[in-house]
Design a protein around this motif. Sequence first.
Motif, PDB file in Angstrom:
ATOM      1  N   ARG A  48       1.069  -0.975  -0.306  1.00 56.59           N
ATOM      2  CA  ARG A  48      -0.493  -0.254   0.317  1.00 56.59           C
ATOM      3  C   ARG A  48       0.859   0.955  -0.198  1.00 56.59           C
ATOM      4  N   LEU A  49       1.782   1.566   0.810  1.00 53.35           N
ATOM      5  CA  LEU A  49       2.730   2.982   0.782  1.00 53.35           C
ATOM      6  C   LEU A  49       3.104   2.648  -0.193  1.00 53.35           C
ATOM      7  N   LEU A  50       3.784   1.572  -1.262  1.00 53.19           N
ATOM      8  CA  LEU A  50       4.814   1.614  -2.087  1.00 53.19           C
ATOM      9  C   LEU A  50       3.721   2.360  -2.792  1.00 53.19           C
ATOM     10  N   LEU A  51       2.330   1.997  -2.888  1.00 53.00           N
ATOM     11  CA  LEU A  51       1.636   2.065  -4.241  1.00 53.00           C
ATOM     12  C   LEU A  51       1.166   3.842  -3.961  1.00 53.00           C
ATOM     13  N   GLU A  52       1.546   4.088  -2.581  1.00 53.79           N
ATOM     14  CA  GLU A  52       0.371   5.427  -2.605  1.00 53.79           C
ATOM     15  C   GLU A  52       1.303   6.342  -2.072  1.00 53.79           C
ATOM     16  N   LEU A  53       2.530   6.690  -1.537  1.00 56.72           N
ATOM     17  CA  LEU A  53       3.310   7.679  -1.384  1.00 56.72           C
ATOM     18  C   LEU A  53       4.386   7.771  -2.796  1.00 56.72           C
ATOM     19  N   SER A  54       4.791   8.691  -2.957  1.00 51.37           N
ATOM     20  CA  SER A  54       5.776   9.132  -3.410  1.00 51.37           C
ATOM     21  C   SER A  54       7.583   8.430  -2.861  1.00 51.37           C
ATOM     22  N   ARG A  55       8.112   9.380  -3.675  1.00 48.49           N
ATOM     23  CA  ARG A  55       9.380   8.572  -3.539  1.00 48.49           C
ATOM     24  C   ARG A  55      10.408   9.722  -1.981  1.00 48.49           C
ATOM     25  N   SER A  56       9.593  11.052  -2.047  1.00 46.88           N
ATOM     26  CA  SER A  56      10.508  11.975  -0.923  1.00 46.88           C
ATOM     27  C   SER A  56       9.000  11.749  -0.038  1.00 46.88           C
ATOM     28  N   GLU A  57       8.300  11.249  -0.278  1.00 40.95           N
ATOM     29  CA  GLU A  57       7.132  10.866   1.525  1.00 40.95           C
ATOM     30  C   GLU A  57       7.839   9.180   1.899  1.00 40.95           C
ATOM     31  N   LEU A  58       8.502   8.790   1.320  1.00 37.06           N
ATOM     32  CA  LEU A  58       8.898   7.398   1.334  1.00 37.06           C
ATOM     33  C   LEU A  58      10.021   7.622   2.303  1.00 37.06           C
ATOM     34  N   LEU A  59      10.911   8.503   1.509  1.00 42.37           N
ATOM     35  CA  LEU A  59      12.287   8.736   2.344  1.00 42.37           C
ATOM     36  C   LEU A  59      12.527   9.790   3.587  1.00 42.37           C
ATOM     37  N   ALA A  60      10.816  10.477   3.825  1.00 42.92           N
ATOM     38  CA  ALA A  60      10.512  11.006   4.762  1.00 42.92           C
ATOM     39  C   ALA A  60      10.178  10.342   5.533  1.00 42.92           C
ATOM     40  N   ARG A  61       9.337   9.503   5.771  1.00 42.66           N
ATOM     41  CA  ARG A  61       8.864   8.155   6.969  1.00 42.66           C
ATOM     42  C   ARG A  61       9.642   7.487   7.270  1.00 42.66           C
ATOM     43  N   PHE A  62      10.208   7.176   6.897  1.00 42.98           N
ATOM     44  CA  PHE A  62      11.546   6.013   6.960  1.00 42.98           C
ATOM     45  C   PHE A  62      13.036   6.412   7.431  1.00 42.98           C
ATOM     46  N   ALA A  63      12.961   7.769   6.976  1.00 36.74           N
ATOM     47  CA  ALA A  63      14.245   8.855   7.167  1.00 36.74           C
ATOM     48  C   ALA A  63      15.084   8.858   9.207  1.00 36.74           C
ATOM     49  N   GLU A  64      15.855   7.353   8.957  1.00 40.10           N
ATOM     50  CA  GLU A  64      16.564   7.714  10.244  1.00 40.10           C
ATOM     51  C   GLU A  64      16.771   8.687  11.023  1.00 40.10           C
ATOM     52  N   PRO A  65      16.119   8.803  12.288  1.00 37.40           N
ATOM     53  CA  PRO A  65      16.330  10.382  12.875  1.00 37.40           C
ATOM     54  C   PRO A  65      18.353  10.646  13.615  1.00 37.40           C
TER      55      PRO A  65
END
Length: 298
Positions: free
Chosen positions: A279-296
């Motif tokens: 679902r995430l890979l279908l819905e989120l853009s590249r930047s959104e995915l990177l932001a969601r899973f970026a290491e703190p």
Amino acid sequence: MTRQSHDQFAKQYLHELLSPTGLVQTSYDVASEVWQIDVWFVPTPTPSPARQSLGLLGQMASQTCIFEPFRNPPTPVEIRNCQLKSYSLHGELLRSARRDNNSLAAVELPFLWILSPSCSARIIKGFGAKEDLQNWSKGVYFLPELQKTALVAINQLPEVRNTLWLRVLGRGATQERAVAELAALPEGNSQHRQLLEILANWRINLQLNQNVNDEDKELIMNLSPAYLRWREETLQEGNLEGQRLMVESMLSLRFGAVDEELSQIITPLMQLSAADRTRLLLELSRSELLARFAEPSS
């Protein structure tokens, strides 16, 4: 999109099935013209059990041959173009043999198999094609002998194990039943697993496309049994490497090559359920995915 993805799938699928039995070349360029043959196959000299297991496809592959698979029924012009490619290759092979002072018998020239989801009565009659039910399955129509060409109407093939590998290349209900039949087979060897993966990747590719039409949706449904079987086996085995390859494949299909940034989110994506991950890979853009899973940041 569907036609292009079908062409790529068919080449990869036939390569996987035929490679244990001989030399397979896909997208082979004929130098004399700007022609590209989908699949050119040269069998090994000695018949193998692998070829016998392919049923009708193996019978076709008992001789040097060309496979031209179509997603939609080819027009008369497309059929003649396939023949022109075939005859151009014949000429190239004969010239090469003469240069090497070798002889090449007519029987050694590649036979052309045109794989179509269906063939109309007009096409069959217009090309003078006829069945040879004493030696071949129903649905295989041979043009006059010296043309070295046959039309295969996949929807007319008997729905038996002998024709399964070809029926997967059909469409509509024919393909739906064939994929379900393939997915239900017991896992007998690594090739079966590889075929499931090829079908699954085709489905993922279609699903990640931003412009899915009705034909794509039908095809996605047809491929679902193979995708679910492949995913189930991958997850049940706890095959982390298989899961990693699946995530990499989905990222690659969605965004192109997996660069350093995308590679850093593969592990967190693997920790999600398959449904959430898809679902995430279908819905989120590249930047959104990177932001969601970026290491703190520390």
